[in-house]
Design a protein around this motif. Structure first.
Motif, PDB file in Angstrom:
ATOM      1  N   VAL A 141      39.973  30.858  25.342  1.00  0.00           N
ATOM      2  CA  VAL A 141      39.526  31.646  26.482  1.00  0.00           C
ATOM      3  C   VAL A 141      40.302  31.198  27.717  1.00  0.00           C
ATOM      4  CG1 VAL A 141      37.579  32.229  27.976  1.00  0.00           C
ATOM      5  CG2 VAL A 141      37.229  31.942  25.519  1.00  0.00           C
ATOM      6  N   ARG A 142      41.093  32.127  28.273  1.00  0.00           N
ATOM      7  CA  ARG A 142      41.886  31.805  29.458  1.00  0.00           C
ATOM      8  C   ARG A 142      41.401  32.674  30.621  1.00  0.00           C
ATOM      9  NH1 ARG A 142      45.383  32.332  25.387  1.00  0.00           N
ATOM     10  NH2 ARG A 142      46.082  34.384  26.092  1.00  0.00           N
ATOM     11  N   VAL A 143      41.005  32.032  31.694  1.00  0.00           N
ATOM     12  CA  VAL A 143      40.546  32.735  32.885  1.00  0.00           C
ATOM     13  C   VAL A 143      41.476  32.389  34.038  1.00  0.00           C
ATOM     14  CG1 VAL A 143      38.642  33.106  34.497  1.00  0.00           C
ATOM     15  CG2 VAL A 143      38.164  32.653  32.077  1.00  0.00           C
ATOM     16  N   LYS A 144      41.961  33.423  34.736  1.00  0.00           N
ATOM     17  CA  LYS A 144      42.840  33.223  35.881  1.00  0.00           C
ATOM     18  C   LYS A 144      42.203  33.812  37.138  1.00  0.00           C
ATOM     19  CE  LYS A 144      47.186  33.557  33.251  1.00  0.00           C
ATOM     20  NZ  LYS A 144      48.460  34.303  33.140  1.00  0.00           N
ATOM     21  N   LEU A 145      42.640  33.325  38.288  1.00  0.00           N
ATOM     22  CA  LEU A 145      42.296  33.940  39.558  1.00  0.00           C
ATOM     23  C   LEU A 145      43.464  34.807  39.984  1.00  0.00           C
ATOM     24  CD1 LEU A 145      40.575  30.987  41.452  1.00  0.00           C
ATOM     25  CD2 LEU A 145      39.488  33.018  40.478  1.00  0.00           C
ATOM     26  N   CYS A 146      43.223  36.102  40.107  1.00  0.00           N
ATOM     27  CA  CYS A 146      44.290  37.075  40.336  1.00  0.00           C
ATOM     28  C   CYS A 146      43.901  38.040  41.455  1.00  0.00           C
ATOM     29  CB  CYS A 146      44.558  37.870  39.052  1.00  0.00           C
ATOM     30  SG  CYS A 146      45.096  36.882  37.647  1.00  0.00           S
ATOM     31  N   PRO A 147      44.889  38.711  42.054  1.00  0.00           N
ATOM     32  CA  PRO A 147      44.582  39.657  43.134  1.00  0.00           C
ATOM     33  C   PRO A 147      43.777  40.859  42.657  1.00  0.00           C
ATOM     34  CG  PRO A 147      46.902  39.774  42.519  1.00  0.00           C
ATOM     35  CD  PRO A 147      46.337  38.587  41.816  1.00  0.00           C
ATOM     36  N   MET A 148      42.855  41.300  43.509  1.00  0.00           N
ATOM     37  CA  MET A 148      42.032  42.488  43.222  1.00  0.00           C
ATOM     38  C   MET A 148      42.315  43.555  44.270  1.00  0.00           C
ATOM     39  SD  MET A 148      38.221  41.201  42.107  1.00  0.00           S
ATOM     40  CE  MET A 148      37.800  40.571  43.738  1.00  0.00           C
ATOM     41  N   ARG A 149      42.158  44.811  43.867  1.00  0.00           N
ATOM     42  CA  ARG A 149      42.215  45.922  44.808  1.00  0.00           C
ATOM     43  C   ARG A 149      41.102  46.913  44.519  1.00  0.00           C
ATOM     44  NH1 ARG A 149      48.822  46.748  45.606  1.00  0.00           N
ATOM     45  NH2 ARG A 149      49.003  44.934  46.989  1.00  0.00           N
ATOM     46  N   LEU A 150      40.578  47.491  45.590  1.00  0.00           N
ATOM     47  CA  LEU A 150      39.561  48.528  45.504  1.00  0.00           C
ATOM     48  C   LEU A 150      40.204  49.835  45.936  1.00  0.00           C
ATOM     49  CD1 LEU A 150      36.409  48.836  45.053  1.00  0.00           C
ATOM     50  CD2 LEU A 150      36.257  48.812  47.556  1.00  0.00           C
ATOM     51  N   ILE A 151      40.130  50.848  45.072  1.00  0.00           N
ATOM     52  CA  ILE A 151      40.761  52.136  45.350  1.00  0.00           C
ATOM     53  C   ILE A 151      39.661  53.192  45.437  1.00  0.00           C
ATOM     54  CG2 ILE A 151      42.506  53.791  44.615  1.00  0.00           C
ATOM     55  CD1 ILE A 151      42.407  50.364  43.043  1.00  0.00           C
ATOM     56  N   ILE A 152      39.665  53.951  46.522  1.00  0.00           N
ATOM     57  CA  ILE A 152      38.628  54.953  46.773  1.00  0.00           C
ATOM     58  C   ILE A 152      39.282  56.324  46.845  1.00  0.00           C
ATOM     59  CG2 ILE A 152      36.781  55.704  48.319  1.00  0.00           C
ATOM     60  CD1 ILE A 152      36.708  52.774  49.332  1.00  0.00           C
ATOM     61  N   TYR A 153      38.827  57.245  45.995  1.00  0.00           N
ATOM     62  CA  TYR A 153      39.339  58.615  45.946  1.00  0.00           C
ATOM     63  C   TYR A 153      38.289  59.568  46.512  1.00  0.00           C
ATOM     64  CZ  TYR A 153      42.462  56.575  42.416  1.00  0.00           C
ATOM     65  OH  TYR A 153      43.364  55.789  41.754  1.00  0.00           O
ATOM     66  N   GLU A 154      38.665  60.355  47.504  1.00  0.00           N
ATOM     67  CA  GLU A 154      37.799  61.403  48.047  1.00  0.00           C
ATOM     68  C   GLU A 154      38.648  62.652  48.224  1.00  0.00           C
ATOM     69  OE1 GLU A 154      34.625  59.774  51.001  1.00  0.00           O
ATOM     70  OE2 GLU A 154      36.460  58.583  51.309  1.00  0.00           O
ATOM     71  N   GLY A 155      38.581  63.586  47.273  1.00  0.00           N
ATOM     72  CA  GLY A 155      39.451  64.753  47.310  1.00  0.00           C
ATOM     73  C   GLY A 155      40.908  64.310  47.241  1.00  0.00           C
ATOM     74  N   ILE A 156      41.699  64.722  48.228  1.00  0.00           N
ATOM     75  CA  ILE A 156      43.108  64.321  48.239  1.00  0.00           C
ATOM     76  C   ILE A 156      43.319  63.023  49.014  1.00  0.00           C
ATOM     77  CG2 ILE A 156      43.914  66.701  48.016  1.00  0.00           C
ATOM     78  CD1 ILE A 156      44.548  66.614  51.031  1.00  0.00           C
TER      79      ILE A 156
END
Length: 217
Positions: A141-156
């Motif tokens: 079991v390998r766990v890393k700390l990595c970058p996260m991003r939150l992407i929000i879609y509203e229509g275009i």
């Protein structure tokens, strides 16, 4: 638990006890650009045409994508992480490693998606050698700390927000293979408008891997 603060951009089953048990403070989120029209699993993402995710508060296993070889199925995630993938490729080249000239240097991504009739949200975590640090490695079991991003879609409209760093469960073998002793999960708390993440290894929550990412209005 310290919630993540989000800044606007211009332009993406454990028990509930798992969520309450861990603590993970966040740095402020920052906006990042996104250059092209996004696609979702080979289709243009049209939020208004999507069905609402049933029972969004239920914990679900996180899904994985291999970004080493560009494909239509992974184009959304490759676009979300375009700048980091290019930086990772550059680091390999500068180190004298040109094995991946026909594609990208090793990079995988984990994601969780919530659909609604008017707004859809993707939480994505990038696993690349030059962008992550090791957190835990034992018994396969390998766990890393990595970058996260939150992407929000509203229509275009698309907003892509940096969400500091989160835990990435590195799978053995092919992308998507399940490790019986460890699984990464996510859920959406409707009341607090927060995406929650957690990771269970050998029946126990991994300390520091339970995050709360608020979704901005």
């Amino acid at each position: 638990m310290t919630a993540t603060r989000i800044t606007k951009m211009a332009a993406t089953t454990p028990t509930p006890r798992l969520w309450r048990a861990c603590r993970c403070p966040f740095a402020a989120l920052r906006a990042v650009p996104i250059a092209t029209v996004l696609v979702w699993q080979g289709l243009h993402l049209e939020v208004n045409a999507q069905q609402r995710t049933p029972d969004p508060g239920a914990w679900r296993p996180i899904s994985y994508s291999d970004l080493t070889k560009p494909s239509l199925a992974t184009a959304t995630f490759a676009d979300i992480w375009k700048d980091e993938i290019e930086a990772n490729n550059k680091a390999y080249r500068e180190a004298g490693d040109f094995r991946f000239a026909s594609g990208n240097a090793p990079a995988t991504e984990a994601h969780f998606v919530i659909w609604s009739p008017t707004k859809s949200v993707v939480l994505s975590i990038l696993n690349a050698a030059t962008r992550c640090t090791s957190k835990q490695a034992e018994a396969g079991v390998r766990v890393k700390l990595c970058p996260m991003r939150l992407i929000i879609y509203e229509g275009i409209r698309v907003r892509v927000l940096d969400a500091d760093r989160g835990c990435f469960l590195e799978l053995d073998g092919a992308v998507g293979q399940i490790i019986p002793s460890a699984t990464a999960y996510a859920a959406y708390d409707v009341t607090s408008r927060t995406v929650k993440t957690g990771l269970v290894a050998k029946g126990r929550a991994v300390d520091g891997c339970s995050h709360g990412i608020p979704i901005p209005p």
